[in-house]
Design a protein around this motif. Structure first.
Motif, PDB file in Angstrom:
ATOM      1  N   THR A   1       0.866  -1.172   0.000  1.00 13.96           N
ATOM      2  CA  THR A   1       0.000   0.000   0.000  1.00 13.96           C
ATOM      3  C   THR A   1       0.903   1.222   0.000  1.00 13.96           C
ATOM      4  N   TYR A   2       0.709   2.083  -0.984  1.00 15.93           N
ATOM      5  CA  TYR A   2       1.550   3.268  -1.103  1.00 15.93           C
ATOM      6  C   TYR A   2       0.702   4.490  -1.402  1.00 15.93           C
ATOM      7  N   TYR A   3       1.296   5.649  -1.152  1.00 12.99           N
ATOM      8  CA  TYR A   3       0.624   6.932  -1.333  1.00 12.99           C
ATOM      9  C   TYR A   3       1.111   7.562  -2.632  1.00 12.99           C
ATOM     10  N   LYS A   4       0.168   7.947  -3.481  1.00 12.29           N
ATOM     11  CA  LYS A   4       0.548   8.586  -4.741  1.00 12.29           C
ATOM     12  C   LYS A   4      -0.547   9.570  -5.158  1.00 12.29           C
TER      13      LYS A   4
ATOM     14  N   MET B   1       9.970   2.727  -6.823  1.00 11.67           N
ATOM     15  CA  MET B   1       9.246   3.598  -5.930  1.00 11.67           C
ATOM     16  C   MET B   1      10.102   3.982  -4.726  1.00 11.67           C
ATOM     17  N   LYS B   2       9.825   5.146  -4.156  1.00 10.58           N
ATOM     18  CA  LYS B   2      10.521   5.590  -2.955  1.00 10.58           C
ATOM     19  C   LYS B   2       9.950   4.868  -1.740  1.00 10.58           C
ATOM     20  N   LEU B   3      10.825   4.539  -0.803  1.00  7.89           N
ATOM     21  CA  LEU B   3      10.382   3.909   0.439  1.00  7.89           C
ATOM     22  C   LEU B   3       9.501   4.847   1.259  1.00  7.89           C
ATOM     23  N   SER B   4       9.703   6.145   1.115  1.00  6.84           N
ATOM     24  CA  SER B   4       8.908   7.108   1.867  1.00  6.84           C
ATOM     25  C   SER B   4       7.448   7.150   1.409  1.00  6.84           C
ATOM     26  N   GLU B   5       7.152   6.649   0.205  1.00 10.97           N
ATOM     27  CA  GLU B   5       5.780   6.598  -0.285  1.00 10.97           C
ATOM     28  C   GLU B   5       5.037   5.364   0.219  1.00 10.97           C
ATOM     29  N   LEU B   6       5.766   4.388   0.729  1.00 14.85           N
ATOM     30  CA  LEU B   6       5.183   3.129   1.169  1.00 14.85           C
ATOM     31  C   LEU B   6       4.488   3.306   2.510  1.00 14.85           C
ATOM     32  N   ILE B   7       3.252   2.849   2.598  1.00 12.22           N
ATOM     33  CA  ILE B   7       2.459   2.976   3.810  1.00 12.22           C
ATOM     34  C   ILE B   7       2.372   1.653   4.559  1.00 12.22           C
ATOM     35  N   ASP B   8       2.257   0.547   3.799  1.00  7.62           N
ATOM     36  CA  ASP B   8       2.100  -0.756   4.438  1.00  7.62           C
ATOM     37  C   ASP B   8       2.598  -1.838   3.492  1.00  7.62           C
ATOM     38  N   ALA B   9       3.115  -2.909   4.080  1.00 14.40           N
ATOM     39  CA  ALA B   9       3.556  -4.090   3.323  1.00 14.40           C
ATOM     40  C   ALA B   9       3.163  -5.316   4.132  1.00 14.40           C
ATOM     41  N   ARG B  10       2.362  -6.189   3.524  1.00 14.67           N
ATOM     42  CA  ARG B  10       1.883  -7.388   4.215  1.00 14.67           C
ATOM     43  C   ARG B  10       1.968  -8.594   3.287  1.00 14.67           C
ATOM     44  N   PHE B  11       2.180  -9.753   3.926  1.00 11.71           N
ATOM     45  CA  PHE B  11       2.179 -10.996   3.149  1.00 11.71           C
ATOM     46  C   PHE B  11       0.749 -11.416   2.858  1.00 11.71           C
TER      47      PHE B  11
END
Length: 105
Positions: free
Chosen positions: A57-60, A94-104
Motif C-alpha cells: 500500500t503506497y501513497y501517490k 518507488m521511494k520507500l517514503s511513499e510506502l504505507i504498508d507491506a503485508r504478506f
C-alpha cells in the motif's frame, strides 16, 4: 456531486467536474510510527529473500493504492525499492517514503 453529472454534457465541463470530484477524494499522506516503518522494512527484506508475494500500500497523488507483487530490489540507503506487480508484470520503481504498508498474502 452526483446531482451535477447531468450537466456534464460538454467535454470541458466533464473534465472540470471530474477534477473537482478527484480533489475531494484526495487524502493526506499518513504519518508512520517508527515501529510501523521497522515492520515494513522487515517485511520487504523477508519478501525479497524468500520471493513471497506481498500486498503493498503506497501513497501517490493524494490516494492510497494497494497492489500485489514481488519485491525485486531494496535500497535502504537510496530510499527506493523495485517491485513487479502481479497484473501486468511490470517493474515499478518507488521511494520507500511513499510506502504505507507491506503485508504478506
Amino acid at each position: 456531486m452526483k446531482k451535477w453529472r447531468p450537466f456534464a454534457t460538454m467535454p470541458e465541463q466533464y473534465i472540470e467536474l471530474k477534477e473537482v470530484i478527484n480533489k475531494q477524494l484526495e487524502v493526506d499522506q499518513p504519518v508512520l510510527t517508527e515501529e510501523q516503518m521497522e515492520q515494513i522494512n522487515f517485511t520487504l527484506i523477508e519478501a525479497f529473500h524468500t520471493n513471497k508475494q506481498v500486498y503493498l500500500t503506497y501513497y501517490k497523488k493524494g490516494q492510497c493504492i494497494t497492489e500485489k507483487g514481488f519485491i525485486q530490489f531494496v535500497d535502504f540507503l537510496g530510499n527506493l525499492f523495485v517491485f513487479i506487480d502481479e497484473v501486468f508484470e511490470l517493474k515499478n520503481k518507488m521511494k520507500l517514503s511513499e510506502l504505507i504498508d507491506a503485508r504478506f498474502m
